[in-house]
Every structure is written in C-alpha cells, then in structure tokens.
Design a protein around this motif. Structure first.
Motif, short mmCIF file in Angstrom:
data_model
loop_
_atom_site.label_atom_id
_atom_site.label_comp_id
_atom_site.label_asym_id
_atom_site.label_seq_id
_atom_site.Cartn_x
_atom_site.Cartn_y
_atom_site.Cartn_z
N GLU A 289 0.95 -1.44 0.05
CA GLU A 289 -0.01 0.03 0.02
C GLU A 289 0.83 1.26 -0.05
OE1 GLU A 289 -3.13 2.14 0.23
OE2 GLU A 289 -2.99 0.12 -0.35
N LEU A 290 1.71 1.73 1.00
CA LEU A 290 2.32 2.23 1.02
C LEU A 290 4.29 2.53 -0.03
CD1 LEU A 290 2.24 2.49 4.90
CD2 LEU A 290 0.76 3.68 3.24
N SER A 291 4.44 1.53 -0.78
CA SER A 291 5.65 1.60 -1.85
C SER A 291 5.84 3.04 -1.95
CB SER A 291 5.36 1.41 -2.77
OG SER A 291 6.17 1.08 -3.99
N LEU A 292 6.70 3.03 -1.82
CA LEU A 292 7.73 4.52 -2.43
C LEU A 292 7.58 5.87 -2.03
CD1 LEU A 292 8.19 3.97 -6.55
CD2 LEU A 292 9.46 3.79 -4.46
N GLU A 293 6.28 5.24 -0.89
CA GLU A 293 6.46 6.25 0.30
C GLU A 293 7.09 7.20 1.70
OE1 GLU A 293 2.28 7.24 1.07
OE2 GLU A 293 1.82 6.16 -0.71
N ASP A 294 8.51 6.48 1.40
CA ASP A 294 9.13 6.37 2.48
C ASP A 294 8.96 5.98 3.61
OD1 ASP A 294 11.82 7.61 2.77
OD2 ASP A 294 11.20 9.25 3.60
N HIS A 295 8.58 4.61 3.29
CA HIS A 295 8.04 3.95 4.36
C HIS A 295 9.06 2.29 5.35
CE1 HIS A 295 4.80 6.72 5.90
NE2 HIS A 295 4.64 6.08 5.22
#
Length: 372
Positions: A289-295
């Motif tokens: 879900e949070l791919s490439l969102e710096d998590h």
C-alpha cells in the motif's frame, strides 16, 4: 521492538488515542488507489502532501531545477537512468485476486491455492500490483520528442538467436525505429549501443507508481502529474492495525487492514490470518500500500527486521525473459538470484546512527553502541 523494547502497553495506548483523534477529523479513503497518487491532491485521504509544480519539484533535480520522477525511474531502454528497481520479494508480496500469495516461500514454490502460473505471472493480481510494478510486456506511452511512441516494456531477449529476423514487425509504426528480435529494454539492446545509458543490474521489473507516462522523459518546464504524500489515511489505518496487534486486538487489526483492501478500486478479499501470520500479512500489506512513500526502510528498522530484508542475499528477480517469435511471441520466464554478493547486516548496533564526534565533544553524550 526498537523504540519500545519493553513493550510498554501505555505507549501503544497513547498511540491508539492519537490515531483515533485524527480519525475523528473526518478523513476518508479515496475511491481510487491510482488517483490518490495523481494531481490534484486528494484531500479526502491525504492529510499532508504536496503537488508537483515546476517551482516545487520532486525528482530528479539538476542545476536547481526539477523534471519529475520519469528520468530517475524509467528504464534504461527509454533513455533514462532506472536508478531503483523492485525485487522479486516485493513483487511476490502482491497477492492474487483470490487473496492468496503466488508463492509459499522464497524458493518459488508455487502456492497451489493461488492459481498462479509462473509462465503467465502478471494476470489476476492485486490491482495495486499494476500501479506499483512495470513488468515485461506492460503497455507504456513514451513522450520523448522524435522517439515518442506507444509500446510495451520490452524486457526480453531472443528465444531463438540462431534464427534471424523473426520479429514480424520491422519498424515501430509511430517513430520508425528499427525493431529486432530482442527487446528495446534488453541487455543486448544496450550492449549493441542502441541506448546511451548504462544497463544497471536488473530484476526485470521497474517501479511504476511515481511515473507519469503522459509526461516527457525529462523536461524542466512540464507540470508532471505527481504528488508527494507524506501522511494519508491509509497509513494511519495501517498504523492503527499494528497498534491493535500489539494490544492483542486481532479482530480490530484485521478490520482496519480490510478497510484498505475494500477500497472500491482495490476490492481484495478480507484477510483472516491470526498470530504470526497476521503480523506477516500486515507487514506485506504495508509494503504494498505504501510503496515508494518513504516507509519501508524505516519500518524494517523499527521492527528490527533488517536481516533478510535490507540485506537480501541473494536478491531474486527475473534471471531470463525471452520472446519466442516462432510461438506467437510467447514470453518465457526464469526466476532466481540476480545479485548474490551483498554484505550481510552488520548487527543490532546498525539500527542506530553514530552520534557525530563534534556533538559528543560538545555535550559529553555517550556514543551509541558499536561505534567508536
């Protein structure tokens, strides 16, 4: 484990209350997981974010100017740099539409309940797969002056190199580029000098989420259709699920994960896992879900889950993709290690950064363990 080593329940409860206070503000999941990554900023879901503008750029940056993400993430065959690529491990985190993972382990043991076919691997996947991953033969629209065209990601070699000129299409019908039996994004295309950029170590996949295929490869004056989301409701739902797992409320954790999976554009089956399986499903869901969102990197640090993840060894991917023109252009896939000489995780001390020597001299603070 890293920031709450004693598992202080009061800290989890405080985090629970903080998230519930944000939920009370009335944010909601946007119906489309794709549109939430595109302009304009979807303020129903995005709590803190920004749109790309020519003055307020994202990546890449050169001479103080910005030209969007395309130049960094487009494949080398698109005359771009392809600085980062997804691993097979990340690809495998994307379930089939029936809610089953395609493989049972890292050794490519097919999950018989999934219906996955390793020779037809990109069908019937979680819809977020198609946002996150550009895969061999995926359609693309390339805007790059006289080289502009509509084609697919041609990551394949010739399955029959001893039989010349099998490709029935001799030239690109849009830009008149000469076509070969090997793809325009293959290693051979680079080795023969047909693209100027270095053909980096490949896994066969490209990160797709931040790309704007309605925008040019690189243009300082183009307003790319990108947003940067720093905080959005789906992240908070996932955070809340993690809190509930820690508090022993597995049913509530599943409820919040399933809210994200039930987004209209995703519509994946609800998860039913429990115990350690639930923890792993949750972590995979968060990565997808949070791919490439710096998590992801920071998640692995705070979970103290770096070994086997940050230091994947080997890194698996597509070791070979060939196109058999004698069989209707069928693609043939082989999987396995593409990088197998990575340095192992040095140890737990690496979860913390060293404190600068100047700060130690100024304050007398003690250096973090493992550093001089």
């Amino acid at each position: 484990p890293l920031n709450n080593p004693s598992n202080d329940i009061a800290k989890w409860q405080a985090a629970e209350a903080a998230h519930e206070a944000v939920f009370a503000l009335g944010f909601s999941l946007h119906p489309s997981h794709v549109e939430v990554q595109r302009e304009p900023l979807k303020e129903d879901e995005v709590i803190f974010g920004r749109e790309f503008t020519i003055q307020n750029g994202t990546e890449s940056r050169a001479f103080g100017l910005a030209w969007g993400y395309n130049y960094d993430f487009w494949p080398a065959g698109f005359d771009a740099q392809q600085k980062q690529v997804p691993t097979q491990k990340f690809v495998n985190m994307h379930q089939m539409t029936n809610g089953e993972y395609p493989y049972l382990d890292e050794n490519f043991t097919v999950n018989p309940a999934s219906g996955h076919d390793p020779q037809n691997p990109f069908v019937n996947r979680d819809p977020r797969f198609y946002l996150n991953i550009l895969y061999p033969d995926a359609p693309v629209n390339i805007i790059d002056g006289g080289r502009s065209t509509v084609r697919t990601y041609e990551y394949w070699e010739d399955a029959n190199p001893d039989i010349p000129n099998e490709n029935p299409t001799g030239t690109d019908p849009i830009n008149d580029a000469v076509l070969f039996d090997f793809g325009r994004d293959s290693r051979t295309y680079f080795v023969e000098g047909r693209t100027p950029f270095h053909w980096n170590i490949q896994t066969g996949y490209v990160f797709n989420k931040l790309l704007d295929f309605n925008g040019p490869r690189a243009d300082f004056q183009f307003d790319y259709n990108n947003v940067t989301t720093f905080i959005r409701l789906s992240e908070l739902y996932l955070n809340y699920a993690e809190i509930q797992i820690a508090l022993g409320n597995e049913e509530e954790a599943r409820n919040y994960i399933n809210l994200i999976r039930a987004r209209p554009s995703v519509n994946m089956p609800p998860i039913t896992a429990s115990g350690t399986d639930l923890v792993q499903v949750y972590r995979n869901e968060r990565a997808v879900e949070l791919s490439l969102e710096d998590h992801r990197f920071w998640d692995l640090l705070r979970w103290k889950a770096a070994p086997g993840n940050i230091d994947q060894n080997p890194v698996n991917g597509l070791t070979s993709v060939t196109k058999d023109w004698s069989d209707g252009g069928r693609l043939i896939f082989e999987y396995g290690p593409v990088v197998d000489q990575r340095e192992p995780w040095p140890g737990d001390f690496y979860y913390l950064m060293p404190i600068p020597r100047d700060e130690i001299n100024r304050t007398g603070i003690e250096q973090n363990p493992g550093y001089q």
